[in-house]
Design an enzyme around this catalytic site. Structure first.
Site, PDB file in Angstrom:
ATOM      1  N   ASP A   1       0.477  -4.447  -6.598  1.00  0.00           N
ATOM      2  CA  ASP A   1       1.903  -4.089  -6.613  1.00  0.00           C
ATOM      3  C   ASP A   1       2.584  -4.469  -5.304  1.00  0.00           C
ATOM      4  O   ASP A   1       3.715  -4.964  -5.295  1.00  0.00           O
ATOM      5  CB  ASP A   1       2.118  -2.613  -6.963  1.00  0.00           C
ATOM      6  CG  ASP A   1       1.418  -1.644  -6.012  1.00  0.00           C
ATOM      7  OD1 ASP A   1       0.814  -2.085  -5.014  1.00  0.00           O
ATOM      8  OD2 ASP A   1       1.455  -0.430  -6.290  1.00  0.00           O
TER       9      ASP A   1
ATOM     10  N   ASP B   1      -3.309  -1.407  -7.712  1.00  0.00           N
ATOM     11  CA  ASP B   1      -2.713  -0.754  -6.554  1.00  0.00           C
ATOM     12  C   ASP B   1      -2.519  -1.732  -5.399  1.00  0.00           C
ATOM     13  O   ASP B   1      -1.580  -1.603  -4.625  1.00  0.00           O
ATOM     14  CB  ASP B   1      -3.586   0.417  -6.110  1.00  0.00           C
ATOM     15  CG  ASP B   1      -3.000   1.171  -4.928  1.00  0.00           C
ATOM     16  OD1 ASP B   1      -1.822   1.575  -5.025  1.00  0.00           O
ATOM     17  OD2 ASP B   1      -3.699   1.335  -3.918  1.00  0.00           O
TER      18      ASP B   1
ATOM     19  N   ASP C   1       4.659   4.155  -5.268  1.00  0.00           N
ATOM     20  CA  ASP C   1       3.271   3.753  -5.020  1.00  0.00           C
ATOM     21  C   ASP C   1       2.463   4.899  -4.420  1.00  0.00           C
ATOM     22  O   ASP C   1       1.362   5.210  -4.888  1.00  0.00           O
ATOM     23  CB  ASP C   1       3.259   2.533  -4.092  1.00  0.00           C
ATOM     24  CG  ASP C   1       1.848   2.062  -3.782  1.00  0.00           C
ATOM     25  OD1 ASP C   1       1.047   1.945  -4.716  1.00  0.00           O
ATOM     26  OD2 ASP C   1       1.546   1.829  -2.600  1.00  0.00           O
TER      27      ASP C   1
ATOM     28  N   ASP D   1      -0.569   7.018  -6.133  1.00  0.00           N
ATOM     29  CA  ASP D   1      -1.868   7.056  -5.461  1.00  0.00           C
ATOM     30  C   ASP D   1      -2.383   8.487  -5.351  1.00  0.00           C
ATOM     31  O   ASP D   1      -3.558   8.771  -5.651  1.00  0.00           O
ATOM     32  CB  ASP D   1      -1.765   6.444  -4.054  1.00  0.00           C
ATOM     33  CG  ASP D   1      -1.776   4.928  -4.071  1.00  0.00           C
ATOM     34  OD1 ASP D   1      -2.063   4.353  -5.136  1.00  0.00           O
ATOM     35  OD2 ASP D   1      -1.490   4.335  -3.020  1.00  0.00           O
TER      36      ASP D   1
END
Length: 205
Positions: free
Chosen positions: A68, A65, A85, A89
């Site tokens: 990226d 995470d 993203d 999440d």
């Protein structure tokens, strides 16, 4: 609360690895989806009663995470990448508590529902703030360079990851920990609402 300090420690190595991955043709979206896959695998391990073993893919997913964004900065940032993203999440953050409910519904269902409700409220306050901040051309880089405006709060990503680690290490205490963390999430969202009222009302005057 701890994200800004954590970024100072983790950004330099993440950016170095991100540049290497980008040079080899790895895409930021690919890293995002890999991180989600690892996070969902961690949730599966928890659901079948292996929370300590789940720590490995859980922490790996959070490294992905962070990577990226580093890959995106080293290659090309896109609005869709930022959107993907944050969507991944939120799916990850919901999947882990749900997995603990599946693992032991009799003991964890009510506390898990409370925790997920607090996540829902906190996430809404975060995204709503980001929309209004974008509308007013506000900018922040305290939590790193992001596609969305990241408002700070009592609980942020660093605290949530630490909380998930505690849950995996002390799974029998899930209910107690969920009630505590959920209450703090409600407090975080409420404080963000007051901050939004102050900031956005002032900008309209």
């Amino acid at each position: 609360m701890l994200d800004a300090a954590a970024r100072k420690l983790i950004d330099p190595p993440l950016n170095a690895v991100g540049r290497t991955l980008a040079a080899r043709g790895v895409t930021a979206d690919g890293v995002t989806l890999t991180g989600l896959g690892l996070g969902l695998f961690a949730a599966l391990l928890i659901a079948v009663g292996l929370p300590v073993l789940a720590l490995v893919p859980l922490l790996a997913s959070r490294i992905a995470d962070g990577l990226d964004g580093a890959v995106a900065r080293a290659s090309r940032k896109t609005d869709f990448g930022g959107y993907l993203d944050i969507a991944c999440d939120f799916l990850f953050y919901g999947a882990i508590p749900f997995a603990f409910v599946v693992m032991d519904p009799a003991a964890n269902a009510i506390a898990g529902a409370f925790l997920l409700t607090s996540f829902y409220f906190n996430g809404t306050s975060f995204l709503g703030y980001a929309i209004l901040a974008e509308k007013r051309d506000m900018e922040t880089s305290a939590q790193g360079v992001k596609s969305l405006y990241f408002s700070n709060g009592l609980l942020e990503g660093t605290e949530t990851i630490a909380f998930f680690v505690l849950l995996c290490l002390f799974a029998s205490s899930f209910a107690m920990l969920a009630w505590i963390f959920g209450t703090l999430c409600f407090a975080t969202a409420t404080l963000r609402l007051f901050a939004a009222r102050r900031v956005f009302t002032m900008k309209e005057d």
